[in-house]
Design a protein around this motif. Structure first.
Motif, short mmCIF file in Angstrom:
data_model
loop_
_atom_site.label_atom_id
_atom_site.label_comp_id
_atom_site.label_asym_id
_atom_site.label_seq_id
_atom_site.Cartn_x
_atom_site.Cartn_y
_atom_site.Cartn_z
N ARG A 270 -3.89 5.42 7.69
CA ARG A 270 -3.64 5.79 6.30
C ARG A 270 -4.64 5.20 5.30
O ARG A 270 -5.00 5.83 4.31
CB ARG A 270 -2.23 5.37 5.90
CG ARG A 270 -1.77 5.87 4.54
CD ARG A 270 -0.36 5.42 4.25
NE ARG A 270 0.58 5.96 5.22
CZ ARG A 270 1.15 7.16 5.11
NH1 ARG A 270 0.85 7.93 4.08
NH2 ARG A 270 1.99 7.58 6.02
N LYS A 271 -5.15 4.00 5.57
CA LYS A 271 -6.03 3.35 4.59
C LYS A 271 -7.51 3.72 4.76
O LYS A 271 -8.36 3.23 4.02
CB LYS A 271 -5.88 1.82 4.70
CG LYS A 271 -4.49 1.31 4.34
CD LYS A 271 -4.14 1.58 2.88
CE LYS A 271 -2.80 0.95 2.53
NZ LYS A 271 -2.42 1.17 1.11
N TYR A 277 -12.77 0.84 2.23
CA TYR A 277 -11.76 -0.09 1.71
C TYR A 277 -12.43 -1.32 1.10
O TYR A 277 -12.06 -1.78 0.02
CB TYR A 277 -10.80 -0.49 2.83
CG TYR A 277 -9.53 -1.13 2.33
CD1 TYR A 277 -8.48 -0.34 1.87
CD2 TYR A 277 -9.37 -2.50 2.32
CE1 TYR A 277 -7.29 -0.92 1.40
CE2 TYR A 277 -8.20 -3.10 1.86
CZ TYR A 277 -7.16 -2.30 1.40
OH TYR A 277 -6.00 -2.86 0.93
N SER A 280 -14.09 -0.25 -2.23
CA SER A 280 -13.19 0.16 -3.31
C SER A 280 -12.33 -0.99 -3.83
O SER A 280 -11.96 -1.02 -5.00
CB SER A 280 -12.29 1.30 -2.84
OG SER A 280 -11.47 0.88 -1.75
N ARG A 281 -12.04 -1.99 -2.98
CA ARG A 281 -11.21 -3.13 -3.41
C ARG A 281 -12.06 -4.27 -3.93
O ARG A 281 -11.83 -4.80 -5.02
CB ARG A 281 -10.32 -3.61 -2.26
CG ARG A 281 -8.96 -2.91 -2.21
CD ARG A 281 -9.10 -1.44 -1.93
NE ARG A 281 -7.80 -0.77 -1.80
CZ ARG A 281 -7.69 0.50 -1.49
NH1 ARG A 281 -8.78 1.23 -1.28
NH2 ARG A 281 -6.51 1.06 -1.39
N ASP A 290 -7.77 -11.79 4.14
CA ASP A 290 -7.95 -10.37 4.47
C ASP A 290 -9.23 -10.17 5.29
O ASP A 290 -9.23 -9.49 6.33
CB ASP A 290 -8.03 -9.52 3.20
CG ASP A 290 -6.73 -9.47 2.43
OD1 ASP A 290 -5.67 -9.45 3.09
OD2 ASP A 290 -6.77 -9.44 1.20
N LEU A 322 -8.32 1.53 9.06
CA LEU A 322 -7.24 0.62 8.67
C LEU A 322 -5.91 1.35 8.61
O LEU A 322 -5.81 2.45 8.05
CB LEU A 322 -7.54 0.00 7.30
CG LEU A 322 -8.80 -0.88 7.21
CD1 LEU A 322 -9.00 -1.31 5.76
CD2 LEU A 322 -8.67 -2.09 8.12
N SER A 323 -4.90 0.72 9.18
CA SER A 323 -3.55 1.29 9.15
C SER A 323 -2.87 0.97 7.83
O SER A 323 -3.42 0.24 6.98
CB SER A 323 -2.72 0.72 10.30
OG SER A 323 -2.42 -0.65 10.06
N GLU A 324 -1.67 1.47 7.66
CA GLU A 324 -0.89 1.20 6.46
C GLU A 324 -0.71 -0.30 6.25
O GLU A 324 -0.72 -0.80 5.13
CB GLU A 324 0.48 1.88 6.57
CG GLU A 324 1.44 1.59 5.44
CD GLU A 324 1.00 2.20 4.12
OE1 GLU A 324 1.36 1.64 3.07
OE2 GLU A 324 0.30 3.23 4.14
N LYS A 325 -0.57 -1.05 7.35
CA LYS A 325 -0.37 -2.51 7.27
C LYS A 325 -1.69 -3.28 7.33
O LYS A 325 -1.70 -4.48 7.59
CB LYS A 325 0.56 -2.96 8.39
CG LYS A 325 1.96 -2.37 8.27
CD LYS A 325 2.87 -2.87 9.39
CE LYS A 325 4.28 -2.30 9.23
NZ LYS A 325 5.19 -2.78 10.31
N LEU A 326 -2.79 -2.58 7.11
CA LEU A 326 -4.14 -3.17 7.08
C LEU A 326 -4.54 -3.80 8.43
O LEU A 326 -5.26 -4.80 8.47
CB LEU A 326 -4.25 -4.21 5.96
CG LEU A 326 -4.19 -3.66 4.54
CD1 LEU A 326 -4.45 -4.77 3.53
CD2 LEU A 326 -5.19 -2.53 4.33
#
Length: 451
Positions: A270-271, A277, A280-281, A290, A322-326
């Motif tokens: 999802r990510k 990522y 953008s972050r 992280d 990256l998954s929803e849970k990073l």
């Protein structure tokens, strides 16, 4: 260099008849199929058996591997340009009307165990004998040698190199049934009707990547149309079928439609890509924890690939999802190869590739370690392009002279030390991924005590 003996069970075809001159010899006729039992102390001889089960010694100069025994034959049988056992006349009919660069490959009818490249000009079809040498290499002209047919075809797509013209358009063989058979055995084939395609979420060498719904779950679907090369699709899928780890993007299935369209179905991340990522972050959102987690997740995946003797060859932040849970997971297995079947490629990601791979096409787990060092630099620079302002042609020479990228702003010295260990010019002096994991865990413990 001595030829590696063929292993027990290798099926070979007789390229010449052999009458034998001793009771220990096994006579055979051209075209007979023999099965290797064992090599002998003399590399010129094997002990083999024929179809009736009779055993004896046979000369290696009179036999060669059957098409069915050639490495990656299941992948070969799925190649859209490979037509198997057809005659010269059938090939010419398939390539009619003549068109410059139109081609197919078939098994040789005059030379069992060899192949024939059938290549059309504007007014006729040329037939090139592809000889299978005793050292398992393939050649047309005794000047350029290849490990397999796929490599040979890719070479002549780029340059004619003595042929009447460059290979351009393959005569497509209907491969849907072959694809179904190949993947059905592993339980991977899915029904297209069970999927609801929703929107495009990316584009790659295959074409579009779609978000889809499958039995209430979101999945990602890569699509390959029949007018594109199938070998990258098959290479990626065949690798994913063999691998399973929490930090590798999971293969869920394969769809092969009647019109020849092929799909790879994977879990939906999802990510998106780690690269996007990070960019953008940036520093205002992502913490040192992280970044450390991303680095460890990828390292865990590579420890697993290392243990399975697989080399990724395209490890980079753009190929980590990256998954929803990073949770970071390694993806894009298009260049991944078993260590025993590595070959040259014309699609090297220069800024991520080790010097020995760039210069000599030597790929290994240690070349992946070099790439991992570059990926760490990407993580701790929040997605910057490696070797900023350096042109691709200058990267290799700079590395040979000892240049290494400077430490990213804010990167802990201990992490930069790990990067430099990954970038040792001597591959044998680079750490394994197993040792890298220990180093990262140690760094993480030290950094957390300072928070």
């Amino acid at each position: 260099m001595a030829k590696t003996p063929w292993p027990k069970g290798t099926e070979c075809v007789a390229t010449f008849s052999f009458k034998g001159s001793s009771e220990h010899h096994l006579p055979f006729n051209q075209g007979d199929v023999l099965t290797i039992i064992t090599a002998t102390e003399d590399p010129q001889w094997y002990i083999a058996k024929n179809a009736e089960g009779r055993k004896g010694t046979v000369p290696s100069s009179h036999i060669q591997k059957c098409v069915a025994s050639v490495e990656n034959c299941s992948e070969l049988n799925l190649m859209p340009w490979f037509h198997g056992k057809i005659t010269r006349l059938q090939a010419e009919r398939l390539l009619s009307p003549p068109k410059m660069g139109f081609f197919l490959v078939r098994e040789s009818t005059n030379h069992p165990g060899d192949y024939t490249l059938c290549l059309s000009t504007d007014d006729n079809v040329e037939h090139y004998h592809i000889r299978h040498l005793t050292n398992s290499k393939l050649t047309i002209d005794d000047e350029t040698y290849f490990d397999n047919l796929i490599q040979l075809v890719e070479h002549y797509k780029i340059i004619a190199d003595g042929l009447c013209t460059r290979l351009s358009t393959p005569k497509l063989e209907q491969k849907t049934v072959a694809v179904q058979d190949e993947f059905l055995r592993g339980g991977w084939v899915k029904n297209r009707k069970d999927f609801v395609l929703q929107k495009v979420i990316g584009r790659g060498e295959f074409g579009e990547v779609m978000l889809a719904e499958y039995k209430g779950n979101k999945v990602a679907v890569k699509c390959l149309k029949n007018n594109a090369t199938a070998q990258a699709f098959i290479a990626e899928t065949s690798v994913q079928m063999k691998l399973s780890h929490a930090n590798l993007v999971k293969l869920l299935g394969v769809i092969a439609e009647e019109d020849g369209t092929l799909y790879i179905v994977t879990e939906y991340m999802r990510k998106g890509t780690l690269l996007d990522y990070l960019r953008s972050r940036g520093r205002t959102v992502l913490t040192s924890v992280d970044l450390s987690n991303f680095a460890l997740d990828v390292c865990e995946a590579m420890v697993y690939l290392e243990s399975q003797n697989f080399v990724h060859r395209d490890l980079a932040a753009r190929n980590v999802l990256l998954s929803e849970k990073l949770i970071a997971k390694v993806s894009d297995f298009g260049l991944t190869k078993k260590v025993s079947s590595l070959e040259d490629t014309n699609k090297l990601p220069v800024k991520w590739t080790s010097p020995e791979a760039l210069k000599e096409k030597k790929f290994s787990t240690k070349s992946d370690v070099w790439s991992y060092g570059v990926l760490l630099w990407e993580i701790y620079s929040f997605g910057r392009m490696p070797y900023p302002k350096v042109q691709l042609k200058d990267v290799g020479p700079l590395l040979e002279k000892g240049y290494r990228m400077p430490i990213p702003d804010g990167c802990p010295e201990a992490l930069y030390d790990i990067m430099n260990h990954c970038w040792h010019l001597d591959p044998d002096s680079r750490p394994t991924f197993y040792l890298l994991k220990d180093s990262l865990l140690y760094c993480e413990d030290v950094l957390r005590t300072l928070l």
